[in-house]
Design a protein around this motif. Sequence first.
Motif, PDB file in Angstrom:
ATOM      1  N   ARG A  28       0.822  -1.310  -0.060  1.00 14.84           N
ATOM      2  CA  ARG A  28       0.046   0.167  -0.027  1.00 14.84           C
ATOM      3  C   ARG A  28       0.759   1.304  -0.041  1.00 14.84           C
ATOM      4  O   ARG A  28       1.866   1.335   0.769  1.00 14.84           O
ATOM      5  CB  ARG A  28      -1.055  -0.009   1.611  1.00 14.84           C
ATOM      6  N   VAL A  30       1.758   4.759   1.173  1.00 14.76           N
ATOM      7  CA  VAL A  30       1.746   5.841   2.442  1.00 14.76           C
ATOM      8  C   VAL A  30       2.288   7.028   1.973  1.00 14.76           C
ATOM      9  O   VAL A  30       3.223   7.168   1.343  1.00 14.76           O
ATOM     10  CB  VAL A  30       2.172   5.007   3.645  1.00 14.76           C
ATOM     11  N   THR A  54      -1.314  10.218   7.763  1.00 14.72           N
ATOM     12  CA  THR A  54      -2.533   9.328   7.526  1.00 14.72           C
ATOM     13  C   THR A  54      -3.598  10.347   7.302  1.00 14.72           C
ATOM     14  O   THR A  54      -3.727  11.564   8.142  1.00 14.72           O
ATOM     15  CB  THR A  54      -2.694   8.530   8.700  1.00 14.72           C
ATOM     16  N   GLU A  55      -4.669   9.894   6.515  1.00 12.91           N
ATOM     17  CA  GLU A  55      -5.944  10.748   6.429  1.00 12.91           C
ATOM     18  C   GLU A  55      -6.958   9.802   7.180  1.00 12.91           C
ATOM     19  O   GLU A  55      -6.859   8.808   7.638  1.00 12.91           O
ATOM     20  CB  GLU A  55      -6.127  10.861   4.951  1.00 12.91           C
ATOM     21  N   ASP A  57      -9.942   8.009   7.904  1.00 14.42           N
ATOM     22  CA  ASP A  57     -10.512   6.422   7.386  1.00 14.42           C
ATOM     23  C   ASP A  57      -9.440   5.576   6.923  1.00 14.42           C
ATOM     24  O   ASP A  57      -9.543   4.623   6.333  1.00 14.42           O
ATOM     25  CB  ASP A  57     -11.541   6.555   6.587  1.00 14.42           C
ATOM     26  N   GLU A  58      -7.851   6.040   6.838  1.00 15.94           N
ATOM     27  CA  GLU A  58      -6.942   5.211   6.385  1.00 15.94           C
ATOM     28  C   GLU A  58      -6.445   4.234   7.287  1.00 15.94           C
ATOM     29  O   GLU A  58      -6.674   4.616   8.573  1.00 15.94           O
ATOM     30  CB  GLU A  58      -5.706   6.261   6.038  1.00 15.94           C
ATOM     31  N   GLU A  59      -5.710   3.086   6.871  1.00 16.90           N
ATOM     32  CA  GLU A  59      -5.337   2.279   7.840  1.00 16.90           C
ATOM     33  C   GLU A  59      -3.951   2.574   8.335  1.00 16.90           C
ATOM     34  O   GLU A  59      -3.307   3.123   7.465  1.00 16.90           O
ATOM     35  CB  GLU A  59      -5.436   0.712   7.463  1.00 16.90           C
TER      36      GLU A  59
END
Length: 145
Positions: A28, A30, A54-55, A57-59
């Motif tokens: 993924r 990042v 991170t934004e 709802d991102e894991e």
Amino acid sequence: WYQRRVRGNKQGYEDYQRHKADNEVNQRLVTVIRHGCLIQIVSRNIRVGDVVKTECDEEFPCDMVLLSSSDDEGSCYITTANLDGETNLKILTCPEETKSLLTVQELHGLDASIECEPPNVDLYRFQGRIIFATDTSLDNISAMK
């Protein structure tokens, strides 16, 4: 004999499925701050010390310490469902000393290190501290409420 073989095949298949899932996560994209710039990398290339953006709802691609948040209170709501099946939101709060660092330049300019305990099985406990270059330290960073 037959049951052992079936069980072994089943475990092998489950291992293969985990391996596939791990590869997917590791590939993924990042966003990290390196050399004062936001760049995109695959998550397998995250290094200790990288500042990861991170934004909503991102894991999270790895274990991380919350330094700042767009939330006015410096909070972040997370779920650990992929780790423990628990779907309730947990609240993380960033340290007062770092919660105002919102821009790439501010975060890149942070001169500090983090000391933390070795990995443990307790997902809900983290013991660590931030040591700022000014010889001050902050204990118990980013503990879940």
